[in-house]
Design a protein around this motif. Sequence first.
Motif, PDB file in Angstrom:
ATOM      1  N   MET A   1       0.929  -1.166   0.013  1.00 39.11           N
ATOM      2  CA  MET A   1      -0.064   0.003  -0.151  1.00 39.11           C
ATOM      3  C   MET A   1       0.889   1.244   0.180  1.00 39.11           C
ATOM      4  SD  MET A   1      -2.912  -0.960   2.803  1.00 39.11           S
ATOM      5  CE  MET A   1      -1.826  -1.703   3.844  1.00 39.11           C
ATOM      6  N   LEU A   2       0.423   2.056  -0.769  1.00 37.62           N
ATOM      7  CA  LEU A   2       1.140   3.562  -0.746  1.00 37.62           C
ATOM      8  C   LEU A   2      -0.080   4.477   0.021  1.00 37.62           C
ATOM      9  CD1 LEU A   2       2.516   3.954  -4.194  1.00 37.62           C
ATOM     10  CD2 LEU A   2       3.838   3.501  -2.222  1.00 37.62           C
ATOM     11  N   LEU A   3       0.561   5.040   1.170  1.00 35.88           N
ATOM     12  CA  LEU A   3      -0.397   5.808   2.019  1.00 35.88           C
ATOM     13  C   LEU A   3       0.258   7.242   2.037  1.00 35.88           C
ATOM     14  CD1 LEU A   3      -1.442   3.288   4.846  1.00 35.88           C
ATOM     15  CD2 LEU A   3      -2.749   4.115   2.444  1.00 35.88           C
ATOM     16  N   GLU A   4      -0.293   8.436   2.004  1.00 34.67           N
ATOM     17  CA  GLU A   4       0.102   9.574   2.484  1.00 34.67           C
ATOM     18  C   GLU A   4      -0.858  10.114   3.364  1.00 34.67           C
ATOM     19  OE1 GLU A   4       1.419  13.534   0.247  1.00 34.67           O
ATOM     20  OE2 GLU A   4       1.154  11.744  -1.190  1.00 34.67           O
ATOM     21  N   HIS A   5      -0.298  10.335   4.903  1.00 33.78           N
ATOM     22  CA  HIS A   5      -1.102  10.590   5.875  1.00 33.78           C
ATOM     23  C   HIS A   5      -1.199  12.275   6.043  1.00 33.78           C
ATOM     24  CE1 HIS A   5      -1.540   6.749   7.686  1.00 33.78           C
ATOM     25  NE2 HIS A   5      -0.202   6.565   7.044  1.00 33.78           N
ATOM     26  N   PHE A   6      -2.295  12.863   6.604  1.00 34.52           N
ATOM     27  CA  PHE A   6      -2.764  14.277   6.725  1.00 34.52           C
ATOM     28  C   PHE A   6      -3.192  14.546   7.926  1.00 34.52           C
ATOM     29  CE2 PHE A   6      -2.279  13.542   1.956  1.00 34.52           C
ATOM     30  CZ  PHE A   6      -1.601  14.511   1.266  1.00 34.52           C
ATOM     31  N   PRO A   7      -2.819  15.415   8.608  1.00 32.86           N
ATOM     32  CA  PRO A   7      -3.623  15.734   9.830  1.00 32.86           C
ATOM     33  C   PRO A   7      -4.820  16.369   9.547  1.00 32.86           C
ATOM     34  CG  PRO A   7      -1.850  17.196   9.629  1.00 32.86           C
ATOM     35  CD  PRO A   7      -1.492  16.219   8.572  1.00 32.86           C
ATOM     36  N   VAL A   8      -5.970  16.530  10.392  1.00 32.85           N
ATOM     37  CA  VAL A   8      -7.291  16.924  10.186  1.00 32.85           C
ATOM     38  C   VAL A   8      -7.029  18.230   9.521  1.00 32.85           C
ATOM     39  CG1 VAL A   8      -7.745  17.414  12.674  1.00 32.85           C
ATOM     40  CG2 VAL A   8      -9.730  16.565  10.539  1.00 32.85           C
ATOM     41  N   GLU A   9      -6.261  19.021  10.046  1.00 33.22           N
ATOM     42  CA  GLU A   9      -6.098  20.353   9.571  1.00 33.22           C
ATOM     43  C   GLU A   9      -5.645  20.606   8.196  1.00 33.22           C
ATOM     44  OE1 GLU A   9      -4.973  19.866  13.618  1.00 33.22           O
ATOM     45  OE2 GLU A   9      -4.039  19.239  12.280  1.00 33.22           O
ATOM     46  N   ARG A  10      -5.126  19.555   7.409  1.00 32.87           N
ATOM     47  CA  ARG A  10      -4.764  19.697   6.075  1.00 32.87           C
ATOM     48  C   ARG A  10      -5.744  18.812   5.118  1.00 32.87           C
ATOM     49  NH1 ARG A  10       0.987  17.598   5.360  1.00 32.87           N
ATOM     50  NH2 ARG A  10       0.481  18.285   3.556  1.00 32.87           N
ATOM     51  N   ALA A  11      -7.002  18.316   5.747  1.00 31.72           N
ATOM     52  CA  ALA A  11      -7.597  17.825   4.995  1.00 31.72           C
ATOM     53  C   ALA A  11      -8.296  18.293   3.788  1.00 31.72           C
ATOM     54  CB  ALA A  11      -9.100  17.377   5.775  1.00 31.72           C
ATOM     55  N   ASN A  12      -8.378  19.783   3.587  1.00 34.27           N
ATOM     56  CA  ASN A  12      -8.692  20.483   2.443  1.00 34.27           C
ATOM     57  C   ASN A  12      -7.643  20.271   1.369  1.00 34.27           C
ATOM     58  OD1 ASN A  12     -11.152  21.065   3.183  1.00 34.27           O
ATOM     59  ND2 ASN A  12     -10.599  23.106   3.944  1.00 34.27           N
ATOM     60  N   GLU A  13      -6.318  20.432   1.788  1.00 38.56           N
ATOM     61  CA  GLU A  13      -5.318  20.108   1.057  1.00 38.56           C
ATOM     62  C   GLU A  13      -5.217  18.733   0.295  1.00 38.56           C
ATOM     63  OE1 GLU A  13      -0.309  20.039   1.415  1.00 38.56           O
ATOM     64  OE2 GLU A  13      -1.343  20.805   3.123  1.00 38.56           O
ATOM     65  N   ALA A  14      -5.524  17.828   1.214  1.00 41.43           N
ATOM     66  CA  ALA A  14      -5.318  16.304   0.815  1.00 41.43           C
ATOM     67  C   ALA A  14      -6.443  16.338  -0.304  1.00 41.43           C
ATOM     68  CB  ALA A  14      -5.595  15.385   1.778  1.00 41.43           C
ATOM     69  N   TYR A  15      -7.637  16.768  -0.137  1.00 40.72           N
ATOM     70  CA  TYR A  15      -8.717  16.584  -1.151  1.00 40.72           C
ATOM     71  C   TYR A  15      -8.225  17.211  -2.435  1.00 40.72           C
ATOM     72  CZ  TYR A  15     -12.145  14.472   1.882  1.00 40.72           C
ATOM     73  OH  TYR A  15     -12.717  13.374   2.869  1.00 40.72           O
ATOM     74  N   GLN A  16      -7.769  18.330  -2.274  1.00 40.15           N
ATOM     75  CA  GLN A  16      -7.096  19.179  -3.711  1.00 40.15           C
ATOM     76  C   GLN A  16      -6.213  18.549  -4.354  1.00 40.15           C
ATOM     77  OE1 GLN A  16      -8.662  21.915  -4.685  1.00 40.15           O
ATOM     78  NE2 GLN A  16      -7.693  21.206  -6.530  1.00 40.15           N
TER      79      GLN A  16
END
Length: 145
Positions: free
Chosen positions: A113-128
């Motif tokens: 698996m390739l996973l990239e973790h984001f803290p909840v504060e960066r959720a919008n960035e992850a979706y973008q």
Amino acid sequence: MDTDAGKLETAKRMGADEALLSGEEAVTRIKDMTRQQGAQLVLDMVGIDPTLRMAAQVARVLGHLTIVGLGGGALPVSFSTPPHECSVASPYWGSLPELMEVITLAQQQKIKMLLEHFPVERANEAYQLLHDGKIQGRAVITPHP
């Protein structure tokens, strides 16, 4: 198949035997690799009109086409496409025994698996980044501990 050469390189690093840029050349290559029969199993992980059209082109008679992606496209269906007696499925959820099998495979480290973790504060960035196709693998939003 993909439209992004970088993702094809990642697929090769993860163990793919072939990684092809989407398009007519890929359809031809798949037909050549299968002695013009087509693929026994086709997984469409996107689910938009162009990928579904290509999936129908590369599937074989008595093969199976699974639509995993939720892109909202439509599979072209006529007398000759998908090929005769090719089954089509669009599963949304697996069964509990299937989930247990996947967990077991992951515990045995048989799934890469390739996973990239984001803290909840960066959720919008992850979706973008997901929207822009810049995530290799999966984005995982993690709440604070």
